[in-house]
Design a protein around this motif. Sequence first.
Motif, PDB file in Angstrom:
ATOM      1  N   PRO A  33      43.079  94.982 -30.457  1.00 39.26           N
ATOM      2  CA  PRO A  33      44.522  95.196 -30.766  1.00 39.26           C
ATOM      3  C   PRO A  33      45.746  94.319 -29.919  1.00 39.26           C
ATOM      4  O   PRO A  33      45.356  94.254 -28.611  1.00 39.26           O
ATOM      5  N   LYS A  34      46.381  93.767 -30.466  1.00 42.62           N
ATOM      6  CA  LYS A  34      47.321  92.892 -29.455  1.00 42.62           C
ATOM      7  C   LYS A  34      48.096  93.680 -28.538  1.00 42.62           C
ATOM      8  O   LYS A  34      48.256  92.990 -27.246  1.00 42.62           O
ATOM      9  N   GLU A  35      48.390  94.858 -28.720  1.00 46.51           N
ATOM     10  CA  GLU A  35      48.879  95.573 -27.378  1.00 46.51           C
ATOM     11  C   GLU A  35      47.991  95.626 -26.175  1.00 46.51           C
ATOM     12  O   GLU A  35      48.648  95.835 -25.261  1.00 46.51           O
TER      13      GLU A  35
ATOM     14  N   LEU D 213      33.243 106.864 -22.633  1.00 44.96           N
ATOM     15  CA  LEU D 213      33.031 105.933 -23.776  1.00 44.96           C
ATOM     16  C   LEU D 213      32.869 104.495 -22.834  1.00 44.96           C
ATOM     17  O   LEU D 213      33.351 104.416 -21.945  1.00 44.96           O
ATOM     18  N   THR D 214      32.112 103.645 -23.874  1.00 44.71           N
ATOM     19  CA  THR D 214      32.204 102.152 -23.178  1.00 44.71           C
ATOM     20  C   THR D 214      32.841 101.399 -24.176  1.00 44.71           C
ATOM     21  O   THR D 214      32.960 101.882 -25.627  1.00 44.71           O
ATOM     22  N   ASN D 215      33.742 100.484 -23.891  1.00 41.99           N
ATOM     23  CA  ASN D 215      34.269  99.556 -24.870  1.00 41.99           C
ATOM     24  C   ASN D 215      34.260  98.001 -24.519  1.00 41.99           C
ATOM     25  O   ASN D 215      34.908  97.813 -23.369  1.00 41.99           O
ATOM     26  N   PRO D 216      33.608  97.219 -25.180  1.00 45.15           N
ATOM     27  CA  PRO D 216      32.865  97.501 -26.377  1.00 45.15           C
ATOM     28  C   PRO D 216      31.551  98.414 -26.199  1.00 45.15           C
ATOM     29  O   PRO D 216      31.369  98.596 -25.150  1.00 45.15           O
ATOM     30  N   LEU D 221      30.081  96.343 -30.144  1.00 44.39           N
ATOM     31  CA  LEU D 221      31.458  96.295 -30.985  1.00 44.39           C
ATOM     32  C   LEU D 221      32.767  96.925 -30.158  1.00 44.39           C
ATOM     33  O   LEU D 221      32.710  97.828 -29.638  1.00 44.39           O
ATOM     34  N   PHE D 222      33.856  96.291 -30.681  1.00 44.67           N
ATOM     35  CA  PHE D 222      34.883  96.841 -29.905  1.00 44.67           C
ATOM     36  C   PHE D 222      35.668  98.023 -30.508  1.00 44.67           C
ATOM     37  O   PHE D 222      35.859  98.042 -31.579  1.00 44.67           O
ATOM     38  N   GLU D 223      35.690  98.843 -29.922  1.00 43.64           N
ATOM     39  CA  GLU D 223      36.477 100.173 -30.450  1.00 43.64           C
ATOM     40  C   GLU D 223      37.985  99.876 -30.755  1.00 43.64           C
ATOM     41  O   GLU D 223      38.753 100.211 -29.991  1.00 43.64           O
ATOM     42  N   GLU D 224      38.094  99.458 -31.876  1.00 52.02           N
ATOM     43  CA  GLU D 224      39.591  98.931 -32.180  1.00 52.02           C
ATOM     44  C   GLU D 224      40.600  99.915 -32.364  1.00 52.02           C
ATOM     45  O   GLU D 224      41.850 100.025 -32.009  1.00 52.02           O
ATOM     46  N   ILE D 226      40.990 102.159 -30.084  1.00 56.23           N
ATOM     47  CA  ILE D 226      41.200 102.845 -28.572  1.00 56.23           C
ATOM     48  C   ILE D 226      42.346 103.550 -28.422  1.00 56.23           C
ATOM     49  O   ILE D 226      42.153 104.624 -27.813  1.00 56.23           O
ATOM     50  N   LEU D 227      43.549 102.972 -28.796  1.00 55.52           N
ATOM     51  CA  LEU D 227      44.875 103.545 -28.472  1.00 55.52           C
ATOM     52  C   LEU D 227      44.822 104.947 -29.063  1.00 55.52           C
ATOM     53  O   LEU D 227      45.372 105.981 -28.475  1.00 55.52           O
ATOM     54  N   ASP D 228      44.155 104.999 -30.183  1.00 55.26           N
ATOM     55  CA  ASP D 228      44.407 106.419 -30.961  1.00 55.26           C
ATOM     56  C   ASP D 228      43.284 107.192 -30.239  1.00 55.26           C
ATOM     57  O   ASP D 228      43.792 108.335 -29.959  1.00 55.26           O
ATOM     58  N   ILE D 229      42.166 106.699 -29.945  1.00 55.56           N
ATOM     59  CA  ILE D 229      41.202 107.748 -29.048  1.00 55.56           C
ATOM     60  C   ILE D 229      41.908 108.246 -28.092  1.00 55.56           C
ATOM     61  O   ILE D 229      41.752 109.422 -27.659  1.00 55.56           O
ATOM     62  N   ALA D 230      42.690 107.239 -26.979  1.00 51.48           N
ATOM     63  CA  ALA D 230      43.102 107.752 -26.066  1.00 51.48           C
ATOM     64  C   ALA D 230      44.146 109.020 -26.169  1.00 51.48           C
ATOM     65  O   ALA D 230      44.390 110.038 -25.586  1.00 51.48           O
ATOM     66  N   LYS D 231      44.890 108.830 -27.184  1.00 53.20           N
ATOM     67  CA  LYS D 231      45.974 109.636 -27.599  1.00 53.20           C
ATOM     68  C   LYS D 231      45.364 111.067 -27.762  1.00 53.20           C
ATOM     69  O   LYS D 231      45.840 111.886 -27.415  1.00 53.20           O
ATOM     70  N   ILE D 232      44.371 110.950 -28.502  1.00 54.55           N
ATOM     71  CA  ILE D 232      43.581 112.109 -28.918  1.00 54.55           C
ATOM     72  C   ILE D 232      43.241 112.895 -27.767  1.00 54.55           C
ATOM     73  O   ILE D 232      43.552 114.184 -27.424  1.00 54.55           O
TER      74      ILE D 232
END
Lengths: 454, 454, 501, 501
Positions: A33-35, D213-216, D221-224, D226-232
């Motif tokens: 993601p860009k962010e 979690l690992t990312n990638p 694969l990159f967990e795209e 990731i921001l949603d995951i963090a929020k949850i």
Amino acid sequence: MDKHPWLPNLSSIEDMLKEIGVNDIEDLFKDIPKEVRLNRLLNVGKGKPLSEYEIAKEIEEKSSKNVKLKVPPFIGAGICPHYVPYAVKFIISRSEFYTSYTPYQPEISQGLLQALFEYQSLIAELLEMEVVNASMYDWGSALAEAVLMANRINSRKTILVPENINPYHKEVLKTWIQGKGLKLEEVKYDRETGTINIEDFERKINDNTTAVYIQQPNFFGNFETEIEHIVDTAKHKKALTIMGVNPLSLGLIKPPGEYGIDIAVGDGQELGLPLNFGGPLMGILAVRWDMTLVRQMPGRIVGITKDMSSNIGFTLILQTREQFIKREKATSNITTNEALMAIANAVYLSLLGKEGIRELAEEIYYRSHYAAKKLEQIRGVKKLFNSDFFEEFVIRFPVNYDKIHEKLKKIKIQGGLKLSDFTALFCVTEVHDKDAIDLLAATIEEAINDVETS
Amino acid sequence: MDKHPWLPNLSSIEDMLKEIGVNDIEDLFKDIPKEVRLNRLLNVGKGKPLSEYEIAKEIEEKSSKNVKLKVPPFIGAGICPHYVPYAVKFIISRSEFYTSYTPYQPEISQGLLQALFEYQSLIAELLEMEVVNASMYDWGSALAEAVLMANRINSRKTILVPENINPYHKEVLKTWIQGKGLKLEEVKYDRETGTINIEDFERKINDNTTAVYIQQPNFFGNFETEIEHIVDTAKHKKALTIMGVNPLSLGLIKPPGEYGIDIAVGDGQELGLPLNFGGPLMGILAVRWDMTLVRQMPGRIVGITKDMSSNIGFTLILQTREQFIKREKATSNITTNEALMAIANAVYLSLLGKEGIRELAEEIYYRSHYAAKKLEQIRGVKKLFNSDFFEEFVIRFPVNYDKIHEKLKKIKIQGGLKLSDFTALFCVTEVHDKDAIDLLAATIEEAINDVETS
Amino acid sequence: WDEPLIFELSNNKGKQGILINKDERIRNEIKNMSIPKKLLREKAPELPNLSELEVVRHFIRLSQMSFGVDTGIMPLGSCTMKYNPKIEEKAPEITEEHHPLEDEDYVQGILEMIYELQNWFSEITGMDECSLQVPAGSAGEFAGVLMIKKYHETHNRQYKDEMLVADTAHGTNPASAAMAGYKVIYVKSNNEGLVDIDILREIVNDKTAGFMLTNPNTLGLFEEKILDIAKIIHSTNGVLYYDGANLNGILGITRPGDMGFDIVHLNLHKTFAVPHGGGGPGAGAICAKSELVNYLPYPIVEKVHGKYKLSKIPKNSIGKIATFYGNVGNLARSYVYLLGLGPQGIELVGKMSTLATNYLIAKLRDVKELELIAPNRPRKHEVVFSAKKLAETTGVTANDIAKALIDNGFYAPTIYFPPIIEEALMIEPTETEPKEELDKFANTLRKIVEMAKLKSENILNSPTNTAVKRLDQVYANHPSTITPTYRVLRLRREGKINYLK
Amino acid sequence: WDEPLIFELSNNKGKQGILINKDERIRNEIKNMSIPKKLLREKAPELPNLSELEVVRHFIRLSQMSFGVDTGIMPLGSCTMKYNPKIEEKAPEITEEHHPLEDEDYVQGILEMIYELQNWFSEITGMDECSLQVPAGSAGEFAGVLMIKKYHETHNRQYKDEMLVADTAHGTNPASAAMAGYKVIYVKSNNEGLVDIDILREIVNDKTAGFMLTNPNTLGLFEEKILDIAKIIHSTNGVLYYDGANLNGILGITRPGDMGFDIVHLNLHKTFAVPHGGGGPGAGAICAKSELVNYLPYPIVEKVHGKYKLSKIPKNSIGKIATFYGNVGNLARSYVYLLGLGPQGIELVGKMSTLATNYLIAKLRDVKELELIAPNRPRKHEVVFSAKKLAETTGVTANDIAKALIDNGFYAPTIYFPPIIEEALMIEPTETEPKEELDKFANTLRKIVEMAKLKSENILNSPTNTAVKRLDQVYANHPSTITPTYRVLRLRREGKINYLK
């Protein structure tokens, strides 16, 4: 940047992108993601790639900001300065060893596996214990893992530990057992001898005791003399016994195996490793010939086996204990260990041999006793404990040790480890000759005189 | 003495004597006349076998009796301080290389042979000459051997040498040619440019001239500009041409091959070797694709061949030139050479590559010119010669150079090589940065001021 | 492995194995180069372009295809391939960073070391003075012969133009003599493998400049008449020269000086454990007695008022053999070796190496196909077997035996030397090989001989376990195929060069 | 080679590989030992007796039977076996001789280096502070999980006893969580190989202590999301933990801190080029953001009035993980690595390693038997192929492919990981392998697959070019034959021990 010696493909980017079928490396990151994209250079290093020549200069500059001591430090506390033979350095700088990985593919890694097997075997002979793993991080974490083993075996919650063990190990132990909710209970030591107070031990051991830990020689360098009794009592209480040992001292004194100890731990630093500001060290962990113990061991173990043509071969064994297979049911999370240091230990012990280890232990014994005697010749200076010791010993001074430290600092000597205002723990090994010890003593005498006449 | 780490059989003497069938080692020396037996210990070493620890201390003590210079020395005269990449040190510390012997058994020494072949090949590309041997001792002896080659080819007795070549090489040359009764004749150099005086050269070349030697850049660091003419003239007179080269300079300037030179010599020290107080160095010797020349080459040469299964392999070639076969008819007596240093050169040149060698040569060019410029900014200080130069250059001072040397010594700097009371030869390479050069210049300026105001 | 040439690894693109450090501040001051255009290199040299990993990996792979003393026994006769203690690799700390022309006050530690070594080697050889100028043994020999020449010239004995050399001598002896302009006269050995004193007496005359001898000789035999030999040579003002290559077996037992030798060279890479480096660098010493010290190569370190100086130039010095002061970095290694052994250890080198040689002989005495000259004489540093009988009966030669040894994981002995022994196998075990290794070596040699008798083709086809099989020497040396560099391969492929002629 | 065990080399006689330095002056002063008799060792330990040569030769031979990055490509997925620049071996000069308890004034150079590294790793991870106490990655993980635990305890959230772990996670994640007393809850991946957000939402509740979690991820694969995951995770005060083992492919591109992670551990022996040493020693860092920095293991280096001190103890610190300050000698190696790359080079590590992975995929895209999950997604540091189809049709498994690669001179990829991929081959080429090597590797893999289809027994019988053939794992682990030390072999031969029970 169009070239860098560690990045071979900078001039092949176009070709590689073409083969992939994209136009830009950026296309390979379109799923990020860009962010969260960084979009700037990281502020690391010295602002640009340094040439090797510049790196070498930086290393030398950092070194020059340290102080080159006049003689090796007289400080130990579990890791001590020793001479590291060139053959040891030479072997561990063989890059077939030092750039290799955990030998998951045994057929192509027989040499590495055999070297680790030999480490295990040499330590086994030194400890007189049958099973040794291929290394832990250091003594402290090996002790912690041993305690966690005990807890897995008997599910008890208290680990009994004398006050005279290495306090750094104790700190590590405390950290590691907090997750499982284990408790550490301390046994007093005798103020005269510095060794375990047996009455207090007997008072504190009980049915909650998962294991008893003792250190030989103890943190003060003194020999524990009642080990048989402690082991008997622990066995009687169905607690495990864990013993920490200085491996070099075993050239002279009884090994844990002779006492029937369950788990032995220690540090291989004294077997051919430089001080390295405290790391890498080399955690030793060994157990008796007992399946219950072996099954709970952490870490890699190498064993002998046969190949399809019945040739002898080496392979990792008992892997079903490990994290990559057993995950949350593994005996430990350890993966990376201290394998190269284990090889250093193996080379060192092979060089010393049966007689050499005794000779070296004797030399250390004599030198440390000479140093203690020499210090005791100073008015008002006395050994704190009256039992025999190896390599390390505690001295009580008539003045605050800070004054002594200051004086030593003026001539770039590192004295002992301050234990209290008037006591310090000294370490003397084969790298400290008579001249060095005499200089230490003379300077300390001066420091005391300075205080007394001021 | 009952044991020593380097003497494994001390404890097997009895067994071995028994197998031999004698009672005493003395029996194996019974053929040595009593009158010549030593019967005492030799007075060598420190009176007893030292432990490795004690040896290490002796080494450190010797090192500490040297002075650690503040910056690398500004002195060259044919061998110069350079940065030696760790990869070079690492490769030549591989003991399969450094404890091996001349590869007389090619099948088991393919790696060593290939490495030496690659050295020859890399130098061949640098010089643009087709045949390179596997090393001579150093530049001086390589030059001497080249002259002896020339003499074997045309039986003439005079070697023509400019006055502006390295005087240390000249000393070696004089020593080596005295056995064959060759004479050395010197050609003057131009006092303005520092380069060969062509008229004098033309005057002195004649039918007794076995070869003409020129050095590029010459001893003063200046570029010779009339090489084509010298080569033409020599060819006309049927004299051979020998050219000495600084191999690093060839990143910028024309190689001997482009001039049609017969024999090229030089020193590989600047390609990845430390100074080592002048040895080991690394003599380079190369010739054109000409059987007459090749047949007269001294030393080992590695070539490509095939094995019984038509696989490519490497072996020593043209061995019938060598002493162990041809004895008094050999092209040279050389046996031990500088093979390991040749490998160091090969690694170094491989790391630099085509572009790196140019970049490095440029950097040295810029730095040495900066240093010259900086020195010339001091009042009364001037370059002695007005032609362009590489790495080394001669400076004339208004005061005796001894005064300057004394001043530099106070801050542990090694300045240039004194050539006369008022001149000195300086060397500046990639290890001397602006700060180091500025410090040199500032200190020299002070020294001059000191003299002038005193 | 089958490792390509480094040139073939390169993709000829912008890879580089090391970054050049550039001082931008200097670049800002000096903006242009002013090299005359006609001097500039037109085409960049055809060096490979590779990353650090590729270079390191390549040479590590090559090292793995090599064999050193650290890999196994190298019983090369006359080469003294002893173990090189690892601590020696610390020694160059003393010398590494110092330029040979630095102010002497900067290098007192180095000079002290050289000074001590000069004295130690004088003591070891029984000579009065040593110069460590010579970078190797043959350079030492050359220096020695030049000294003899200059010595005679100084005494107006220009007529002395013959140099005697034993027929068992190393090839370097006659080669060195020839380089100095001497006519070489070979002295035949008697049937005991020793210098024939009667022949020697006949040969020696006014033209005799000197006699170059090793003792023990290349058969490993001690010339027991050495005092007679010395007397004969000295009787016509000849110089007795000691080739130090064989010193190992008598180290600490007897000294060349005491035997009557006048000049001695030492090979520090043999006797004093400098690693051989795949052929070099070695290190050397040239030592002399009495008047001959005046002819030693300069400079020699001397101690003047407590300070070491490189100032001693013998009054009739032949000059300099090497550009600076010899292989000082390797002198440091020998220094460490001598420290580690001390007087007691040095004495044992001679004893234990001689013990090892005779032990090996004893282990092989029942192998009748390996014959010895003078079988009842003890050997010193080495032994030479003749495989002539085996060759005659089975066709398996010394060379075949060498290849079979290689196939069994050993390095081979020196073969076909000295020339007076047919099918010679010249074996020098040294004092550093453990008895267990000698046992293995002897057993393997025995098995090879047995196999030769049983099934000679097995031996004739060896080696098969090596990276390559036997190599074609004709192809290697033929003018149409000779390939001494990759450049030749390349230019030949491009049709730019032809036969070497 | 076929190298005997070091115990078998010993002749049990007076050989010794090193002399002990004895100070006779001290022996004259202290004449006797006063150790109580009952403490004395009765029987000397059964160590071998060998000379220096024998020890050195033995271990050199063993090294030659090993394989490192310096020997060839080691494409072990999730291990990041990159080239270790040789200059790194100079780095321990900074640390080697210093004791960890020396006066801080003696070690300012070391402390400054640690301080700089703390800052650089904070910058690289996007965290506020790092502790370099942890000697390896898993020790870092353990520290991280303990931090989470103590953090929740401090906030009286003892009820949080569940640790979420992705089903693609490294085995260390659940193991570390379990060591800290957590119950492990696996989070299933979706059919794109990524965390299934819907499942995650369902699983997360008040008991959720955190998510490791690992990312990638381990599929590269990159967990795209990731921001949603963090929020949850953050929604229930959970902590998002970053396993740094896979950082290499995004180094300089994005940072865990920016993705919403709260704690990060780094494996310096992976991403920052500390040599792996045959399994170790490595080095690690554990970093945290915001309030969590208070829980980091101590000590941390701080700069006080221009002086570096080891005095910083985070107020809620979990304690110490290692006896002293982590593997400082290896921190020095990473320091050198970062100096050499600089900001520009570091950015290229992520780019070039990702490029290499996708290049390798492209080179193999026509090999239909090597299947990819989510084939259209670009990979980062690594790629996981499934050889399931090949195994089904030919019987040749991922393990067989691994052995065949070994036979061709390559090291094998990680196999059978992650467990969600059947017959997984997990390949991480890294940025340091040249394109030419990747081409060779891809071609060999292709040929192996073709050979498997053509003549599977050729693959099933591999390796044959190695020191040993496939090894008997049952024999290795059976209670009656298990042999973890030579002592066991010896005692079993002597009849002194029995089955392991």
